[in-house]
Design an enzyme around this catalytic site. Sequence first.
Site, PDB file in Angstrom:
ATOM      1  N   HIS A  99     -24.475  21.067  -4.883  1.00 60.84           N
ATOM      2  CA  HIS A  99     -24.608  22.016  -3.777  1.00 60.84           C
ATOM      3  C   HIS A  99     -23.570  21.740  -2.708  1.00 60.84           C
ATOM      4  O   HIS A  99     -23.114  20.613  -2.547  1.00 60.84           O
ATOM      5  CB  HIS A  99     -26.026  21.983  -3.168  1.00 60.84           C
ATOM      6  N   HIS A 101     -22.606  22.364   1.389  1.00 59.74           N
ATOM      7  CA  HIS A 101     -23.152  22.664   2.712  1.00 59.74           C
ATOM      8  C   HIS A 101     -22.152  23.475   3.529  1.00 59.74           C
ATOM      9  O   HIS A 101     -20.969  23.118   3.602  1.00 59.74           O
ATOM     10  CB  HIS A 101     -23.405  21.373   3.505  1.00 59.74           C
TER      11      HIS A 101
END
Lengths: 135, 135
Positions: A99, A101
């Site tokens: 992932h 950010h």
Amino acid sequence: MNDCIFCKIVNKQIPAYFVYENDNIVAFLDINPVNPGHTLVVPKEHHIDLLETPDEVLSDMLTRTKKIAAAVIKAVKADGFNVGINTKPAAGQVIFHTHLHIIPRFSTDGLKHWPSKKLERPEMDKVREAVKKLL
Amino acid sequence: MNDCIFCKIVNKQIPAYFVYENDNIVAFLDINPVNPGHTLVVPKEHHIDLLETPDEVLSDMLTRTKKIAAAVIKAVKADGFNVGINTKPAAGQVIFHTHLHIIPRFSTDGLKHWPSKKLERPEMDKVREAVKKLL
């Protein structure tokens, strides 16, 4: 992956504040934001980290991040943003599904960046040679 | 761009600790590293930040970063790494030519991540709706 929280979000088994979805990725608000608008860009496929993520997924992640970040900073009236990808526990990775950010930043938010060191030239040369040999 | 230090590095007018180069990007050691092996991945073309960088350049940047980061962490025997892209002065951007940081991390380096906040659901909903409207 049965126990992966991001897989469960991707599969809509757990709710999330979704802001974007296409065939390869989803984006949703981080429920523990550093600043309002903190968004996660997540491949739908389960890959544990950046090093394990296929090139075509990474390409889509960063080009989509550009568009999502532009919307996020406009929406929360931020002055800028950081993009971050933490890889391995030593780097602060907590969920082992790749992932990225997007952290909106405000001139007044007071968040500090890490201090830099000074390395002498022989050490810099040594590091450079070691990296080049591996590429 | 006459006064851009990264353009001068790309054009070999200023020396740098290069570790990688292809048609689109160069990578060299940050002279003010947060940790040994701190590397910058930089498009050869001058674009001021992530928002201004074409998709095809971004695709190459992140896929190349994966390979460069793998070499860097092996070379310096790191336990992980952070990828970071700072966009606009409020986010810590100092040089206005797109660049991506690879920061090797060690379990013992003591670097702290930014604290998270808790936003109530109505505020999260409001942010989500504002972002979605712009995408």
